[in-house]
Each structure stands twice: as structure tokens, then as C-alpha cells.
Design a protein around this motif. Structure first.
Motif, short mmCIF file in Angstrom:
data_model
loop_
_atom_site.label_atom_id
_atom_site.label_comp_id
_atom_site.label_asym_id
_atom_site.label_seq_id
_atom_site.Cartn_x
_atom_site.Cartn_y
_atom_site.Cartn_z
N MET A 295 16.99 40.46 36.65
CA MET A 295 17.50 41.80 36.34
C MET A 295 16.40 42.84 36.49
SD MET A 295 20.20 41.39 33.21
CE MET A 295 19.25 40.29 32.19
N HIS B 117 14.88 33.31 33.67
CA HIS B 117 15.17 33.71 35.04
C HIS B 117 16.14 34.89 35.12
CE1 HIS B 117 13.35 29.83 36.44
NE2 HIS B 117 12.84 30.70 37.27
N PRO B 118 17.23 34.91 34.35
CA PRO B 118 18.09 36.11 34.42
C PRO B 118 17.36 37.40 34.06
CG PRO B 118 19.31 34.32 33.44
CD PRO B 118 17.88 33.85 33.58
N VAL C 46 23.70 39.66 36.65
CA VAL C 46 23.04 38.35 36.65
C VAL C 46 23.51 37.57 35.43
CG1 VAL C 46 20.83 37.13 36.63
CG2 VAL C 46 20.99 39.34 37.77
N TRP C 47 23.94 36.32 35.67
CA TRP C 47 24.39 35.45 34.59
C TRP C 47 23.84 34.05 34.80
CZ3 TRP C 47 26.94 37.32 30.54
CH2 TRP C 47 27.71 38.46 30.68
N ASP C 48 23.49 33.38 33.73
CA ASP C 48 23.28 31.94 33.78
C ASP C 48 24.65 31.31 33.98
OD1 ASP C 48 20.74 30.80 33.64
OD2 ASP C 48 20.59 31.10 31.48
N VAL D 132 21.97 30.24 38.57
CA VAL D 132 22.12 31.63 38.17
C VAL D 132 23.06 32.33 39.16
CG1 VAL D 132 20.90 33.81 37.77
CG2 VAL D 132 19.80 31.64 37.17
N ILE E 240 24.33 35.75 40.81
CA ILE E 240 23.86 37.11 41.08
C ILE E 240 24.93 37.77 41.93
CG2 ILE E 240 22.01 38.53 42.04
CD1 ILE E 240 20.28 35.87 41.90
#
Length: 174
Positions: free
Chosen positions: A80, A75-76, A89-91, A153, A155
Motif C-alpha cells: 500500500m 506485505h500488504p 491490497v488484501w491478504d 496477496v 492487488i
């Protein structure tokens, strides 16, 4: 914040490069996972965990750590690619719920529909940082759900993220 190497590639090569990149990454490869399909616009991915001696635990079912690991990063990366350079974007968090032991290969499908991307853009116009939750089912070859992973996530607008001091993780020396 699209990965620099991905931006340099012609659009028609990007999906293939993402698949190869995931499959060659040591952490993903070590867990036994394989990206088997990536949509040309990077909005969908399919990941497979084969049932083999490398992915089985002591009782003969798929190793839970491998089930969890194959859901990491999809997903990240897709976010992105869709949102571009203006975001970070980070988990942030993840949980896994095991439903039944896996005694065959499993697959997980990841999807970011255009409506989701528009909803994120709208939310970022209201707030400089948001969190989104994504649920992925890992299904065996008969379609039975073996595990459900929920990932949170983060954002954020890159300007806001830098302003609040994100992006550094320094350890004290001494």
C-alpha cells in the motif's frame, strides 16, 4: 490506499510510525511479535518473536499461532505504501510449514525490492487485479529456519475493485 494517517506524516517519520503502529496493535502485540526495524522507504521490515512464557506452548517451543501471526500485515502495508492510492491490497490466503520447533527468539525479514513494485505496476497495466505470493522464513538466533510462511496477496485497481462490488461485507440481520 496508503493509510490516511501515514500520508499525513512527514516522510522521515513514517517508518517509525509504522513500527510503533504494528507494535501497539492489540492483535500483533497479543501474539507476542515486535517490529524491530523498518526501512525509511517502507520497503523492508524485520519482525521478532521473543522466546518467553507468553510465546511458548505446552511443550516449551514457540507457539505456532504466534509464529504465523507475526507475518500478518507486513506485505500488504508495504505494498500500500509503495503503490499508493490507486490500488486495493488484501491478504487473500496463507500457509505455514513448520520445519523445526523454535526454542529461542525468531526473526522474519520482509522485503519489497523496486523490481517487484515495477513488476506489479506492469502487471496491473495488463490486468486490473492480480495476486502475488510472498514467502517468509522465520529463523532462530542460529539462523536455522523454524517455519516458512507463504502469503498470497490480492492487488487490484481501486476502480475495478469497486465496480465488481468489493469492499462490502454485510451480514443479514434477523
Amino acid at each position: 490506499m496508503k493509510p490516511a494517517w501515514l500520508k499525513r506524516l512527514p516522510p522521515k517519520w513514517r517508518a517509525h510510525a509504522v513500527r510503533i503502529g504494528f507494535n501497539l496493535h492489540p492483535a500483533f502485540r497479543g501474539a507476542g511479535g515486535r517490529v524491530v526495524e523498518v526501512a525509511p522507504d517502507l520497503s523492508k521490515m524485520r519482525v521478532r518473536l521473543p522466546y518467553s512464557w507468553r510465546t511458548r506452548n505446552v511443550v516449551g517451543s514457540l507457539y505456532g499461532g504466534s509464529l504465523f501471526a507475526i507475518t500478518d500485515g507486513a506485505h500488504p502495508m508495504m505494498l500500500m505504501a509503495a503503490l499508493g492510492d490507486e490500488v486495493v491490497v488484501w491478504d487473500k490466503a496463507a500457509t505455514i510449514r513448520y520445519r523445526r520447533p523454535g526454542y529461542s527468539a525468531v526473526e522474519a525479514d520482509f522485503e519489497l525490492p523496486p523490481q517487484e513494485i515495477e513488476a506489479i505496476r506492469a502487471a496491473l497495466r495488463e490486468s486490473p487485479e492480480i495476486e502475488r505470493k510472498y514467502t517468509v522464513e522465520l529463523k532462530d538466533q542460529t539462523g536455522e529456519v523454524c517455519a516458512v510462511v507463504e502469503r498470497t496477496v490480492y492487488i487490484g485497481l481501486k476502480s475495478h475493485y469497486r465496480q465488481k462490488g468489493g469492499g462490502t461485507c454485510e451480514l443479514p440481520i434477523g
